[in-house]
Design an enzyme around this catalytic site. Structure first.
Site, PDB file in Angstrom:
ATOM      1  N   HIS A 192      -9.816   1.239   4.490  1.00 18.44           N
ATOM      2  CA  HIS A 192      -8.580   1.468   5.257  1.00 18.44           C
ATOM      3  C   HIS A 192      -8.860   2.452   6.395  1.00 18.44           C
ATOM      4  O   HIS A 192      -9.610   3.414   6.224  1.00 18.44           O
ATOM      5  CB  HIS A 192      -7.476   2.016   4.335  1.00 18.44           C
ATOM      6  CG  HIS A 192      -6.137   1.969   4.984  1.00 18.44           C
ATOM      7  ND1 HIS A 192      -5.752   2.888   5.921  1.00 18.44           N
ATOM      8  CD2 HIS A 192      -5.115   1.094   4.868  1.00 18.44           C
ATOM      9  CE1 HIS A 192      -4.533   2.583   6.352  1.00 18.44           C
ATOM     10  NE2 HIS A 192      -4.126   1.494   5.727  1.00 18.44           N
ATOM     11  N   SER A 236       2.877  -1.853  10.609  1.00 20.01           N
ATOM     12  CA  SER A 236       4.317  -1.849  10.913  1.00 20.01           C
ATOM     13  C   SER A 236       5.022  -3.167  10.562  1.00 20.01           C
ATOM     14  O   SER A 236       5.962  -3.568  11.244  1.00 20.01           O
ATOM     15  CB  SER A 236       4.556  -1.469  12.381  1.00 20.01           C
ATOM     16  OG  SER A 236       4.127  -0.142  12.612  1.00 20.01           O
ATOM     17  N   GLY A 247       1.850   2.399  10.970  1.00 22.71           N
ATOM     18  CA  GLY A 247       2.804   3.497  10.839  1.00 22.71           C
ATOM     19  C   GLY A 247       3.477   3.901  12.134  1.00 22.71           C
ATOM     20  O   GLY A 247       4.109   4.955  12.208  1.00 22.71           O
ATOM     21  N   GLU A 285      -7.236   4.817   7.552  1.00 21.32           N
ATOM     22  CA  GLU A 285      -6.928   6.230   7.281  1.00 21.32           C
ATOM     23  C   GLU A 285      -8.090   6.905   6.551  1.00 21.32           C
ATOM     24  O   GLU A 285      -8.365   8.089   6.755  1.00 21.32           O
ATOM     25  CB  GLU A 285      -5.616   6.333   6.476  1.00 21.32           C
ATOM     26  CG  GLU A 285      -4.419   6.052   7.378  1.00 21.32           C
ATOM     27  CD  GLU A 285      -3.191   5.515   6.670  1.00 21.32           C
ATOM     28  OE1 GLU A 285      -3.145   5.505   5.431  1.00 21.32           O
ATOM     29  OE2 GLU A 285      -2.268   5.082   7.394  1.00 21.32           O
ATOM     30  N   GLU A 326      -5.863  -4.901  10.603  1.00 25.30           N
ATOM     31  CA  GLU A 326      -4.875  -3.856  10.860  1.00 25.30           C
ATOM     32  C   GLU A 326      -5.260  -3.102  12.131  1.00 25.30           C
ATOM     33  O   GLU A 326      -6.068  -2.151  12.075  1.00 25.30           O
ATOM     34  CB  GLU A 326      -4.838  -2.864   9.699  1.00 25.30           C
ATOM     35  CG  GLU A 326      -4.418  -3.453   8.388  1.00 25.30           C
ATOM     36  CD  GLU A 326      -3.789  -2.389   7.491  1.00 25.30           C
ATOM     37  OE1 GLU A 326      -2.622  -2.539   7.135  1.00 25.30           O
ATOM     38  OE2 GLU A 326      -4.469  -1.395   7.186  1.00 25.30           O
ATOM     39  N   ASN A 366       0.868  -1.183   0.000  1.00 25.39           N
ATOM     40  CA  ASN A 366       0.000   0.000   0.000  1.00 25.39           C
ATOM     41  C   ASN A 366       0.906   1.234   0.000  1.00 25.39           C
ATOM     42  O   ASN A 366       1.450   1.597   1.043  1.00 25.39           O
ATOM     43  CB  ASN A 366      -0.891  -0.042   1.252  1.00 25.39           C
ATOM     44  CG  ASN A 366      -1.781   1.176   1.370  1.00 25.39           C
ATOM     45  OD1 ASN A 366      -1.883   1.971   0.432  1.00 25.39           O
ATOM     46  ND2 ASN A 366      -2.426   1.330   2.517  1.00 25.39           N
ATOM     47  N   TRP A 367       1.037   1.845  -1.188  1.00 26.36           N
ATOM     48  CA  TRP A 367       1.952   3.002  -1.297  1.00 26.36           C
ATOM     49  C   TRP A 367       1.352   4.263  -0.687  1.00 26.36           C
ATOM     50  O   TRP A 367       2.015   5.279  -0.588  1.00 26.36           O
ATOM     51  CB  TRP A 367       2.308   3.249  -2.769  1.00 26.36           C
ATOM     52  CG  TRP A 367       3.221   2.209  -3.360  1.00 26.36           C
ATOM     53  CD1 TRP A 367       3.736   1.117  -2.736  1.00 26.36           C
ATOM     54  CD2 TRP A 367       3.729   2.176  -4.707  1.00 26.36           C
ATOM     55  NE1 TRP A 367       4.536   0.408  -3.614  1.00 26.36           N
ATOM     56  CE2 TRP A 367       4.550   1.034  -4.817  1.00 26.36           C
ATOM     57  CE3 TRP A 367       3.567   2.999  -5.823  1.00 26.36           C
ATOM     58  CZ2 TRP A 367       5.211   0.700  -6.005  1.00 26.36           C
ATOM     59  CZ3 TRP A 367       4.216   2.655  -7.009  1.00 26.36           C
ATOM     60  CH2 TRP A 367       5.030   1.529  -7.093  1.00 26.36           C
ATOM     61  N   LYS A 368       0.063   4.203  -0.332  1.00 22.18           N
ATOM     62  CA  LYS A 368      -0.642   5.376   0.215  1.00 22.18           C
ATOM     63  C   LYS A 368      -0.418   6.578  -0.714  1.00 22.18           C
ATOM     64  O   LYS A 368      -0.374   6.398  -1.931  1.00 22.18           O
ATOM     65  CB  LYS A 368      -0.192   5.651   1.647  1.00 22.18           C
ATOM     66  CG  LYS A 368      -0.322   4.390   2.514  1.00 22.18           C
ATOM     67  CD  LYS A 368      -0.208   4.645   3.991  1.00 22.18           C
ATOM     68  CE  LYS A 368      -0.362   3.323   4.720  1.00 22.18           C
ATOM     69  NZ  LYS A 368      -0.370   3.474   6.164  1.00 22.18           N
TER      70      LYS A 368
HETATM   71  P1  PGA Z   1       2.387   0.499   7.776  1.00 25.32           P
HETATM   72  O1  PGA Z   1       0.968   0.682   7.096  1.00 25.32           O
HETATM   73  O2  PGA Z   1       2.981  -0.775   7.226  1.00 25.32           O
HETATM   74  O3  PGA Z   1       3.174   1.721   7.360  1.00 25.32           O
HETATM   75  O4  PGA Z   1       2.169   0.425   9.239  1.00 25.32           O
HETATM   76  C1  PGA Z   1       0.130  -0.419   6.865  1.00 25.32           C
HETATM   77  C2  PGA Z   1      -1.164   0.061   6.272  1.00 25.32           C
HETATM   78  O5  PGA Z   1      -1.643   1.134   6.647  1.00 25.32           O
HETATM   79  O6  PGA Z   1      -1.759  -0.597   5.422  1.00 25.32           O
END
Ligand code: PGA
Length: 246
Positions: free
Chosen positions: A87, A208, A169, A89, A163, A8-10
């Protein structure tokens, strides 16, 4: 079942040079999810077999007056095969609700996209104990998949990414045993609510994951793969994560 690693490059675009030069064993499948504006470019790159392209979101309508949105067939039309939905976020910053997520999942499955549905509890819920966290995640699954038939979920091969929000993150991943127990719970819940056979689903862990801890998660039999954010932006590190799944 093959392990699935989703990058997931966000809202980032890593240096794409050499990105397609991955070594991927037959036992692993990879999905790369760049931002919308790079999807076409990334989808047309010559990737090794077993690497597919996914989007980070989708809208539930096919076309019309929905400014800024992208429909499922706009994605399939450019070779996108997977989509991340729900997600945390987006739940946080865009105020995406379970009802919206439910409509997105239904529309994406109908268009033939493979759905990676994200669920997971916030810290204040986890602090109340694992049973409360399970109830939170079970409730998300019930709402996010409402009125979608178990048959459809089974045939489509639904992917659920567990998650925990406090692990995303932060560099503070969940314990592999804890996330394996949650993965088992997710399978049992889906089979009891939707009658989906646990073996037809894939449950990933995300939060993470990096080159240092990936193998600990990927060796758990309940965990079918990983959703990787930050560490997927670094090519060498991402290759190490892929290697950990062999
Ligand atoms: P992260 O993000 O690996 O940077 O913790 C995972 C995600 O949000 O899918």
């Amino acid at each position: 079942m093959k392990k699935l690693i989703v990058a997931n490059w966000k809202m980032n675009y890593p240096d794409a040079k050499n990105w397609h030069n991955f070594r991927v064993s037959k036992k692993v499948e990879i999905v790369v999810c760049p931002p919308f504006t790079y999807l076409r470019q990334v989808a047309s790159m010559r990737w090794p077999e077993r690497i597919s392209v996914g989007a980070q979101d989708v809208f539930w309508e096919e076309k019309g007056a929905y400014t800024g949105e992208i429909s499922p067939t706009m994605l399939t039309g450019i070779g996108v095969r997977y989509v991340i939905i729900g997600h945390s976020e987006r739940r946080l910053w865009l105020r995406e609700t379970d009802e919206m997520i439910n409509k997105k999942v239904a529309a994406a499955l109908k268009a033939g996209l493979k759905v990676v549905l994200c669920v997971g509890e916030p810290l204040k819920v986890r602090q109340k104990g694992i049973a409360v966290a399970k109830a939170f995640v079970g409730n998300q699954l019930r709402k996010d998949l409402k009125k979608i038939s178990g048959f459809r979920l089974q045939v489509a091969g639904l992917i659920v990414a567990y998650e925990p929000i406090w692990a995303i993150g932060t560099g503070r991943a969940d314990l592999p045993e804890g996330s394996a127990a949650m993965a088992k719970f997710i399978r049992e819940k889906l089979s009891s609510i939707f009658r989906v056979s646990g073996s037809a689903l894939r449950v990933l862990y995300g939060g993470s994951v990096d080159a240092g801890n990936a193998s600990e998660f990927l060796r758990e039999k309940e965990i079918d793969g990983a959703l990787v954010g930050g560490a997927s932006l670094k090519r060498a590190e991402f290759q190490k994560i892929i290697n950990a799944a062999f």
